[in-house]
Structure formats: C-alpha cells, structure tokens
Scaffold this motif. Structure first.
Motif, PDB file in Angstrom:
ATOM      1  N   ILE A 257       0.872  -1.178   0.000  1.00 60.15           N
ATOM      2  CA  ILE A 257       0.000   0.000   0.000  1.00 60.15           C
ATOM      3  C   ILE A 257       0.907   1.225   0.000  1.00 60.15           C
ATOM      4  N   ASP A 258       0.874   1.964  -1.087  1.00 60.27           N
ATOM      5  CA  ASP A 258       1.812   3.075  -1.269  1.00 60.27           C
ATOM      6  C   ASP A 258       1.533   4.242  -0.324  1.00 60.27           C
ATOM      7  N   ASN A 259       0.266   4.603  -0.195  1.00 65.41           N
ATOM      8  CA  ASN A 259      -0.065   5.800   0.588  1.00 65.41           C
ATOM      9  C   ASN A 259      -0.453   5.414   2.019  1.00 65.41           C
ATOM     10  N   LEU A 260       0.524   5.407   2.924  1.00 66.87           N
ATOM     11  CA  LEU A 260       0.246   5.096   4.320  1.00 66.87           C
ATOM     12  C   LEU A 260      -0.179   6.330   5.115  1.00 66.87           C
ATOM     13  N   ASN A 261      -0.319   7.460   4.412  1.00 63.81           N
ATOM     14  CA  ASN A 261      -0.815   8.681   5.058  1.00 63.81           C
ATOM     15  C   ASN A 261      -2.332   8.816   4.923  1.00 63.81           C
ATOM     16  N   GLU A 262      -2.943   7.864   4.241  1.00 70.41           N
ATOM     17  CA  GLU A 262      -4.402   7.879   4.062  1.00 70.41           C
ATOM     18  C   GLU A 262      -5.099   7.819   5.424  1.00 70.41           C
ATOM     19  N   LYS A 263      -6.191   8.564   5.575  1.00 69.68           N
ATOM     20  CA  LYS A 263      -6.894   8.621   6.856  1.00 69.68           C
ATOM     21  C   LYS A 263      -8.316   8.058   6.782  1.00 69.68           C
ATOM     22  N   GLU A 264      -8.865   7.967   5.594  1.00 70.66           N
ATOM     23  CA  GLU A 264     -10.249   7.502   5.443  1.00 70.66           C
ATOM     24  C   GLU A 264     -10.271   6.182   4.678  1.00 70.66           C
ATOM     25  N   PHE A 265     -11.011   5.198   5.197  1.00 68.20           N
ATOM     26  CA  PHE A 265     -11.005   3.860   4.615  1.00 68.20           C
ATOM     27  C   PHE A 265     -12.418   3.293   4.518  1.00 68.20           C
ATOM     28  N   THR A 266     -12.584   2.411   3.553  1.00 70.71           N
ATOM     29  CA  THR A 266     -13.811   1.622   3.442  1.00 70.71           C
ATOM     30  C   THR A 266     -13.413   0.157   3.547  1.00 70.71           C
ATOM     31  N   ILE A 267     -14.008  -0.545   4.503  1.00 69.95           N
ATOM     32  CA  ILE A 267     -13.638  -1.947   4.731  1.00 69.95           C
ATOM     33  C   ILE A 267     -14.866  -2.842   4.707  1.00 69.95           C
ATOM     34  N   LYS A 268     -14.649  -4.115   4.363  1.00 73.94           N
ATOM     35  CA  LYS A 268     -15.723  -5.119   4.435  1.00 73.94           C
ATOM     36  C   LYS A 268     -15.246  -6.251   5.334  1.00 73.94           C
ATOM     37  N   VAL A 269     -15.966  -6.517   6.406  1.00 78.65           N
ATOM     38  CA  VAL A 269     -15.563  -7.498   7.418  1.00 78.65           C
ATOM     39  C   VAL A 269     -15.650  -8.910   6.840  1.00 78.65           C
TER      40      VAL A 269
END
Length: 658
Positions: free
Chosen positions: A85-97
């Motif tokens: 994952i190139d951008n480790l400064n990202e703050k907002e995420f969408t995840i699926k459990v």
C-alpha cells in the motif's frame, strides 16, 4: 511405486517450505516443473514399453520430487503475492468485514478487505468496543491510521507480524473515532456465518446461561469470541485446549453418532451416504474450514468413497491424501499450528499406538474404555510434545488427568447438544426439558477442573527447544516406536545417531549461551528496563510492567538464563565500562561525556546543547515518549547524521559484546 501418494505429498510439502524460506524467480521454478513433468512422462513411456527397469527408478523419483516440489513452490508463491500500500498517510477507509475476532477490554478486532484500495488487500482492523460487535459482510466507513503490522518489540516475543503474513495480512488499521456502517453485503461466507449464528441462538432459547453458551459455541463450532476466560485458562492449564477447538475428534464423534442413528433407523446405504456427505460439508463450513476439521472430514469422505468402491482402507494413506488435498487448496495451512498438531497427533496414534495397545486393553468394557482413552492420550501427547514445546514453551503436567475428565464429558455433551440443537428446530419448549441436566454436567466438568487446578500449584514446566531440536526429538520418538514394531539392529543405530546429533546441538547451544555477553534495553511502555547478561546470569536494571515481564521470561527461556540481581534505575551509571545517561521529564543532566543516552518521559531539551555537552555515541528514544516529540528528535538526528535508535518502531536495543 506402490504408494505414489507418499513421495508426491513429501515433494509438494518440500516445495511449500522452499517457497517460504527462499525467494526464487517463478519463471525459473516453472521451467523446472515443465522439464520435470516432461521427463516423468518420458520415463513412464520408456518403462511401459520396455518393462520395469530398476536403474531408471532413481530418475523417476528425482523427476517426481522436482515436479511436485516446483508445484508446491509455485502454489505458495501465487497464494502469497506481495501486497504494498503506497499511501500510508491515508486517513479515510472503506472496509468489508470477513472474520470477527475475540474482542478485548478496549476494542473489537476483525479481519477485513480494504475495499477503498485497488487490490482490496486483507487488513487487521481495530475499533472501539463501545460500538456494536461487527458482523461478517458489514461494510464500514472509518477514519483512522494504517501501518504495517509491527515486528515483535522485544527479543523472542511472539511474532504476530509473521503469523498474520501467513494469512496474507500485512497491514493494520486502527481508529479511535466512530465508525459508520454503510452497507451489509451478502456473500457465501456471510450466509454461512448467519446460519451458524441462527443455530447458536437456539441455545439462548433453550435457557442456557451466558457462560455455558460460550462453551457450547466453542465446542460445537469453534467460536471462541464468547468463551469465558476462566474456562479457557482452565483447559489451557491442563493441556487440553484442543477439546475447545473444533477438531477431528469432534467430526469423527458426530460422524459416528449420526451413522449409528441412521443405521438403526434402517435407511438405505445410499441415503445414509448422502446424509453423511452433506453433514461433513455443512459442519466443515460451520467450523470455518479449520485445518483439523477439514482433515477429519476429508478422511471420512475418502473412507465413504473407498468403501463404496470396494477398496481397502489404509488410515495412513487417508491421512497423507487428505493433507495433499488441503495443501493443494491452500498451501498456507501447512504453517497453521492446529493443522500441524492435528496431523502429528493422528499420525502418532496410527503409527505408535498399535505397539502399546495391548497394555491398555482390558476385558471389562468400562476399564477398557478408560484404558484406551489413557493409552491414546499418552501416545498422542508424546507425538505432539516436541512441537507443543516449540510453539507454546511449556510442558503440560496434568494433560492425562484433564483428558480423563474432559474427553468423556465433552464427548457426551457434544453429541447431546448437537442433537438438542437439531431437535429444538422442531420444538424449543419440548427439548428445553433436557437443559437443566446438560447444564449440570457442564458445570460439573468446570468445577472438577477448577478444584484440581487449585489443588495442583505447578501445572506446567516452562521449557524451550529450537526448531532443529524439535525435528530431532520427533525423529527420536517415532524411531523408537519403529524399532518396537519390528526389532532390527540397524534401527538401533539410526536411533542412537539421532540421539547423538540431538546432544551435540544441545551442547552447542549451551556453550554459545555460556560465552554470550549482551546488554538489552527492553521495550517497555512506561519504564526504562536494561538487562545485562553474562552467560546464564542476568543483571536487571529498572522495574518491568506485567507485559514486559512476560517478554523477560521469554528471554530467559530462549537464552537458558535467569535474573540473579535487580537494581533500581539511576539517572547515570556505568555498565560494562560504558557510561549511561537517562534523561527524563526534568531534563536535568551533568555536563560530561556519556556513551549511551536514553530520552525518556518526554524531555523537552535543547538538542544542540545536549550533543555539545554529552557527545553521546548512541541516542535511544524510549517508546514511552510522545510521537510528536519522537518525530522532532528523529528529524534532528537524521539531518546531523547522529546515530539513534527509535524503540517505538524498532523495538528493543541490543549491544552484543561477543
């Protein structure tokens, strides 16, 4: 070859190990695989046309080894593609459990697909336990931080990063803000989990207590998220935690019970076969395809097919065949501890138990049952003991008593609860009649283990062996039983050779530890803790918290050493002719030269003045410092090329004097 499944499986497993330990170009391995299969085909045609030739047998074995080990390597490589994952400064995420883990005192934990990333990699997600427990298939929008799963903070601690990497999980997301559920996506996995939740909910309707429900869920489906910590610790102390993990024993027990009931109902053989196959499939799904369950299910399935086809059934062939099928599906199963222990225990029972079975056989059926139980438990425990010591660093002393109490009771409860669960789908009120009786039996099991646990003060012995010692110990055990199967002189030579090799490795480790001298600044969230080891003696400086205490025990075990003296931490001291300075929040220090400086408790100091007055050879940034201060320190040291060690990211600091 009479049993080609043996060399094929051995070669495939060897290839997976090579894929784990070595990095080779896939194109090279693919070329080797193609050449090996072409060579194997050529040898087959040659021997078929000209008759069997012993001289070509070595070439055939080599072709099989290179062909299937190459397949194992490629299978592991394709299932473990690197995720970056190139951008480790990202703050907002969408995840699926995708899988919900057991929550701790502070947070919910789960595995999830990172939907907002193009590759949708699997990640470990942690958020506040003040929110509802997540479910498989839930899609969340959350704000947090993402980073690589950290390496162990202290020497010889459990490597959680390596454990997750075998599940192809390399990153974790942590959030302390509220997460927002934006969708519930239906998938095959979520349907299975919903079905399992529906079945486990039946026990709430049947009137079981919360404590007993958690035990039922662990016993029937391997769900430990609701298992009482006290019960789990009791089973762990007795070395019978395998009872709570849905294993092959559970599958075989339910399989045999259902088969017996169906035969008594005088159903046709074809119908019984279909019902049993459906049961194996559904139960494996409900148990989350755990390695031991899949192993037992495949062995039962192959037994059904073999019997149906009129073929002779060899348990060892079933064991090896099921292993190959599982690893073809997912090579990472090979590194699963439960998978390894399950196969090793079954192999020990099949290979070793017939040698000693007559010592545990009695005419009285009650004595015979418990005799067989004791015999099988001893052999299985002996077979897995080296591997168990390697992974868990303990030798269980009460496993035999635990097995005698727990296995008969849990076997009965497993069958009874399974039948009650199915029948409760017809009528909850009628079959809730059995709940008080079954609850009493489960409580009796807990209380018996609890009383015995209180009676015995020493339940385990802490011990450690290396991976090479583990392999040699396993070879010693199985070679000994091999000798007693058929007593031949060359087997004695093999056994003695292994013993000598084991002793040499042990002496080498002891000699290295005796001559070792090192200083370790341990990673502790609050305190500065320094250990000075000379051979088997450790001089400890500073107090440890309960988490670092476990790390210190691991260090003692691996280095075969003990803490002999403990001193309180001073702001300055001399250790092995090197001057140490600890700068805390007061930021007071003498104007003299020091070799090592530890910045602790967020000291706000003039770094230029510190470098000029102290002239340290190494700066250690304690992991208890605030992150923003650490960032400032790191930026300063990098600009001026001053040696430093950030304990927050790199863990403990080791000075080796050898």
């Amino acid at each position: 070859m009479k049993y080609p499944i043996y060399p094929i499986t051995f070669s495939y497993v060897s290839g997976i190990f090579c894929g784990f330990y070595f990095k080779l170009p896939n194109s090279l391995v693919l070329s080797i695989a193609l050449l090996s299969f072409v060579g194997l085909l050529f040898l087959y045609i040659l021997q078929r046309n000209k008759g069997f030739n012993r001289k070509l047998n070595v070439l055939t074995i080599l072709s099989v080894f290179f062909a299937f080990s190459s397949l194992g390597f490629l299978s592991y490589s394709f299932n473990n593609k690197p995720v970056i994952i190139d951008n480790l400064n990202e703050k907002e995420f969408t995840i699926k459990v995708t899988d919900v883990l057991k929550s701790n005192a502070y947070s919910h934990r789960m595995y999830a697909d990172l939907v907002s990333e193009k590759q949708e990699p699997k990640v470990l997600v942690t958020f506040s336990n003040k929110e509802p427990i997540p479910k498989v298939g839930n899609v969340y929008k959350l704000v947090g931080t993402i980073k690589k799963v950290p390496e162990p903070r202290n020497l010889y601690d459990f490597n959680y990063s390596e454990y997750l990497s075998l599940k192809n999980i390399h990153y974790q997301i942590t959030t302390y803000n509220q997460s927002f559920k934006i969708a519930e996506e239906k998938s095959f996995q979520s349907v299975i989990v919903s079905g399992r939740d529906y079945l486990t909910a039946q026990f709430y309707k049947l009137g079981y207590s919360e404590k007993t429900q958690g035990f039922i869920q662990a016993l029937l489906f391997g769900i430990k998220t609701n298992l009482n910590d006290e019960i789990q610790q009791q089973f762990k102390d007795f070395g019978i935690l395998h009872v709570l993990a849905v294993s092959g024993m559970h599958v075989v027990l339910l399989f045999s019970t259902i088969s017996y009931v169906l035969r008594k109902l005088r159903l046709s053989k074809n119908l019984i076969t279909i019902i049993l196959i459906i049961f194996l499939l559904i139960f494996s799904l409900m148990a989350g395809f755990s390695g031991s369950v899949v192993r037992a299910a495949l062995m039962c399935l192959m037994t059904i097919i073999g019997t149906f086809a009129g073929r002779r059934i060899h348990t060892i062939n079933l064991l090896v065949g099921s292993m190959l099928l599982i690893l073809l599906f997912d090579p990472n199963y090979l590194f699963d501890v439960g998978f390894q222990l399950s196969y090793l225990a079954v192999f020990a029972i099949v290979f070793c138990y017939p040698v000693v079975q007559h010592y545990f056989t009695f005419k009285n059926w009650i004595l015979n049952y418990f005799g067989q139980l004791v015999g099988v438990s001893l052999v299985a425990q002996l077979g897995v003991l080296p591997l168990s010591i390697y992974y868990f660093k303990q030798i269980p002393l009460l496993f035999l008593i635990g097995n005698i109490i727990a296995i008969p009771i849990t076997s009965f409860l497993l069958c009874a609860w399974f039948i009650q669960m199915l029948l409760s789908l017809i009528s909850v009120k009628v079959f809730a009649f059995f709940t008080p009786f079954l609850s009493w039996i489960s409580t009796f099991c807990f209380d018996s283990l609890s009383r015995l646990s209180d009676y015995y003060s020493v339940k385990t012995i802490d011990y450690h062996i290396t991976i090479l010692q583990t392999v040699l110990a396993l070879l010693m055990i199985f070679t000994l039983f091999w000798f007693f199967q058929k007593k031949e002189l060359y087997k004695v030579y093999v056994f003695l050779s292994i013993v000598v090799f084991f002793q040499l490795i042990t002496l080498k480790n002891i000699t290295e530890n005796k001559n070792k001298q090192e200083v370790v600044v341990m990673s502790d969230a609050n305190n500065v803790v320094i250990t000075n080891r000379v051979g088997s003696k450790i001089h400890q400086i500073g107090k440890v918290n309960k988490f670092t205490l476990q790390s210190l025990k691991n260090y003692e075990l691996h280095t075969n050493s003990k803490v002999k003296s403990i001193d309180s931490l001073q702001n300055s001291f001399v250790l092995n002719d090197k001057k140490w300075l600890i700068i805390d929040s007061l930021a007071v220090y003498p104007k003299q030269q020091f070799d090592y400086v530890v910045l602790h408790q967020n000291p706000k100091i003039n770094l230029d003045r510190l470098m000029q007055n102290v002239q340290p050879k190494m700066i250690l940034l304690h992991n208890g410092n605030y992150q923003y201060l650490v960032d400032e320190y790191v930026e300063y040291f990098k600009k001026r090329k001053i040696p430093y060690h950030d304990m927050r990211t790199k863990g403990s600091y080791v000075i080796n004097y050898n």
